[in-house]
Design an enzyme around this catalytic site. Structure first.
Site, PDB file in Angstrom:
ATOM      1  N   ASN A   7      35.988   4.567  27.195  1.00 45.99           N
ATOM      2  CA  ASN A   7      34.900   5.402  26.688  1.00 45.99           C
ATOM      3  C   ASN A   7      33.568   4.740  27.065  1.00 45.99           C
ATOM      4  O   ASN A   7      33.299   3.604  26.662  1.00 45.99           O
ATOM      5  CB  ASN A   7      35.023   5.553  25.173  1.00 45.99           C
ATOM      6  CG  ASN A   7      34.002   6.521  24.593  1.00 45.99           C
ATOM      7  OD1 ASN A   7      32.840   6.509  24.963  1.00 45.99           O
ATOM      8  ND2 ASN A   7      34.444   7.337  23.654  1.00 45.99           N
ATOM      9  N   ARG A  18      16.109   2.456  26.831  1.00 44.96           N
ATOM     10  CA  ARG A  18      14.978   2.058  27.663  1.00 44.96           C
ATOM     11  C   ARG A  18      14.431   3.218  28.498  1.00 44.96           C
ATOM     12  O   ARG A  18      13.289   3.191  28.950  1.00 44.96           O
ATOM     13  CB  ARG A  18      15.416   0.910  28.591  1.00 44.96           C
ATOM     14  CG  ARG A  18      14.321   0.329  29.464  1.00 44.96           C
ATOM     15  CD  ARG A  18      13.267  -0.409  28.664  1.00 44.96           C
ATOM     16  NE  ARG A  18      12.237  -0.934  29.539  1.00 44.96           N
ATOM     17  CZ  ARG A  18      12.227  -2.176  30.043  1.00 44.96           C
ATOM     18  NH1 ARG A  18      13.231  -3.009  29.750  1.00 44.96           N
ATOM     19  NH2 ARG A  18      11.249  -2.578  30.806  1.00 44.96           N
ATOM     20  N   HIS A  43      32.033  11.280  25.048  1.00 46.15           N
ATOM     21  CA  HIS A  43      31.971  12.073  23.819  1.00 46.15           C
ATOM     22  C   HIS A  43      30.523  12.543  23.636  1.00 46.15           C
ATOM     23  O   HIS A  43      29.745  11.933  22.903  1.00 46.15           O
ATOM     24  CB  HIS A  43      32.419  11.223  22.625  1.00 46.15           C
ATOM     25  CG  HIS A  43      32.579  11.990  21.350  1.00 46.15           C
ATOM     26  ND1 HIS A  43      33.523  11.679  20.411  1.00 46.15           N
ATOM     27  CD2 HIS A  43      31.893  13.043  20.841  1.00 46.15           C
ATOM     28  CE1 HIS A  43      33.411  12.507  19.385  1.00 46.15           C
ATOM     29  NE2 HIS A  43      32.423  13.341  19.619  1.00 46.15           N
ATOM     30  N   GLU A  70      35.617  14.337  24.812  1.00 48.10           N
ATOM     31  CA  GLU A  70      35.841  14.471  23.374  1.00 48.10           C
ATOM     32  C   GLU A  70      34.675  15.214  22.733  1.00 48.10           C
ATOM     33  O   GLU A  70      33.546  15.130  23.213  1.00 48.10           O
ATOM     34  CB  GLU A  70      35.945  13.096  22.700  1.00 48.10           C
ATOM     35  CG  GLU A  70      37.052  12.215  23.202  1.00 48.10           C
ATOM     36  CD  GLU A  70      37.070  10.878  22.481  1.00 48.10           C
ATOM     37  OE1 GLU A  70      38.116  10.211  22.544  1.00 48.10           O
ATOM     38  OE2 GLU A  70      36.053  10.502  21.857  1.00 48.10           O
ATOM     39  N   THR A 100      29.554   7.927  14.124  1.00 46.37           N
ATOM     40  CA  THR A 100      30.765   7.882  14.932  1.00 46.37           C
ATOM     41  C   THR A 100      31.819   8.717  14.229  1.00 46.37           C
ATOM     42  O   THR A 100      31.653   9.089  13.058  1.00 46.37           O
ATOM     43  CB  THR A 100      31.251   6.433  15.130  1.00 46.37           C
ATOM     44  OG1 THR A 100      32.363   6.424  16.038  1.00 46.37           O
ATOM     45  CG2 THR A 100      31.661   5.798  13.817  1.00 46.37           C
ATOM     46  N   HIS A 190      39.931   4.395  18.265  1.00 42.76           N
ATOM     47  CA  HIS A 190      38.895   4.052  17.287  1.00 42.76           C
ATOM     48  C   HIS A 190      39.130   2.640  16.753  1.00 42.76           C
ATOM     49  O   HIS A 190      40.078   2.384  16.019  1.00 42.76           O
ATOM     50  CB  HIS A 190      38.816   5.036  16.117  1.00 42.76           C
ATOM     51  CG  HIS A 190      37.440   5.065  15.497  1.00 42.76           C
ATOM     52  ND1 HIS A 190      36.470   5.955  15.885  1.00 42.76           N
ATOM     53  CD2 HIS A 190      36.867   4.294  14.558  1.00 42.76           C
ATOM     54  CE1 HIS A 190      35.356   5.738  15.199  1.00 42.76           C
ATOM     55  NE2 HIS A 190      35.573   4.726  14.380  1.00 42.76           N
ATOM     56  N   ASP A 191      38.239   1.750  17.135  1.00 41.71           N
ATOM     57  CA  ASP A 191      38.247   0.347  16.705  1.00 41.71           C
ATOM     58  C   ASP A 191      39.430  -0.454  17.235  1.00 41.71           C
ATOM     59  O   ASP A 191      39.701  -1.551  16.731  1.00 41.71           O
ATOM     60  CB  ASP A 191      38.168   0.224  15.179  1.00 41.71           C
ATOM     61  CG  ASP A 191      36.790   0.592  14.649  1.00 41.71           C
ATOM     62  OD1 ASP A 191      35.851   0.733  15.469  1.00 41.71           O
ATOM     63  OD2 ASP A 191      36.636   0.747  13.431  1.00 41.71           O
ATOM     64  N   HIS A 214      33.688   1.139  22.143  1.00 45.40           N
ATOM     65  CA  HIS A 214      32.767   0.201  21.487  1.00 45.40           C
ATOM     66  C   HIS A 214      33.241  -1.246  21.612  1.00 45.40           C
ATOM     67  O   HIS A 214      32.483  -2.123  22.069  1.00 45.40           O
ATOM     68  CB  HIS A 214      32.605   0.578  20.018  1.00 45.40           C
ATOM     69  CG  HIS A 214      31.636  -0.287  19.288  1.00 45.40           C
ATOM     70  ND1 HIS A 214      30.270  -0.155  19.420  1.00 45.40           N
ATOM     71  CD2 HIS A 214      31.828  -1.314  18.431  1.00 45.40           C
ATOM     72  CE1 HIS A 214      29.662  -1.053  18.669  1.00 45.40           C
ATOM     73  NE2 HIS A 214      30.582  -1.774  18.062  1.00 45.40           N
TER      74      HIS A 214
END
Length: 237
Positions: A7, A18, A43, A70, A100, A190-191, A214
């Site tokens: 992802n 920026r 996503h 997603e 999230t 997820h995680d 992440h």
């Protein structure tokens, strides 16, 4: 082997902080594939705070592995997906203001709605997956929608595993087995991280794909993107 889809939302977050085009989302997608990832996930959210809808358009001709988009199937999202026809559309019930994703679908309550959306996606040759919590009732509800796959929401596992509770994986094991019995493919995300992915893979059968963003990008800040992707691929064998 379980496929790794990277992802790249966090790359877009850094770019947007920026302005301009650094880091370049399209180039990073090419690089993660070159480093061995078997898919790229994005996503886009309505406020485009990380991945923009234009990014999805720019990425479509570039991604040569599996392209997974997603999102909550609002009209704007569905129009995008139907126009691009990615490999997979993962339906996530996230609120517009959610930082999230934080919950899976109630597949019983939303069965008719999901069936309608999924039917349209599948008519257009798009593989479908729906984001679900690890409960058998939700897995069984998902099977009635016509989806091809489910994506197990793994935040609870990751949190408890970090505290030393290895039993946290048991609901995922049971749900993966039940999904397979019902003819559903099994994804997860997820995680998930280098810390927990190998154990999760060992304990959860029939795992077709994990989507990781992440944690992978955070780990890559210290170890490099290529090194981290190769570590994931080793742990997913």
């Amino acid at each position: 082997m379980t496929k790794l889809s990277v992802n790249i939302n966090k790359i877009a977050t850094l770019r947007n902080a920026r302005g301009g085009a650094m880091p370049n989302v399209v180039q990073v997608a090419k690089d993660v594939e070159r480093f061995g990832a078997q898919g790229v996930t994005i996503h886009p959210r309505p406020d485009e705070r990380h991945i923009r809808y234009q990014d999805a358009i720019d990425l479509k001709p570039v991604v040569t592995t599996e392209f997974n988009i997603e999102g909550n199937p609002i009209d704007k999202f569905l129009d995008l997906v139907l126009s691009l026809k990615p490999t997979q559309a993962t339906l996530v019930p996230d609120a517009v203001d959610a930082i999230t994703s934080n919950a899976g679908w109630d597949t019983v309550k939303n069965e008719a709605y999901l069936r309608e959306v999924i039917s349209e996606l599948k008519r257009n040759g798009i593989r479908t997956s729906i984001f679900v919590d690890p409960t058998l009732k939700m897995i069984e509800g998902a099977a009635k929608t016509g989806t091809d796959r489910i994506e197990l929401y793994t935040e609870m596992f990751a949190h408890d595993y970090a505290l030393g509770n290895t039993d946290a994986v048991k609901p995922y094991t049971a749900c993966a087995k039940r999904a397979h019995e019902l003819g559903l493919g099994v994804n997860a995300g997820h995680d998930l991280s280098l810390h927990n992915i190998e154990f999760f893979k060992q304990q959860v059968p029939h795992l077709a794909e994990v989507s990781i963003g992440h944690a992978l990008i955070c780990e890559a800040l210290y170890e490099g993107l290529e090194s981290v992707i190769k570590q994931y691929l080793t742990k997913l064998k």
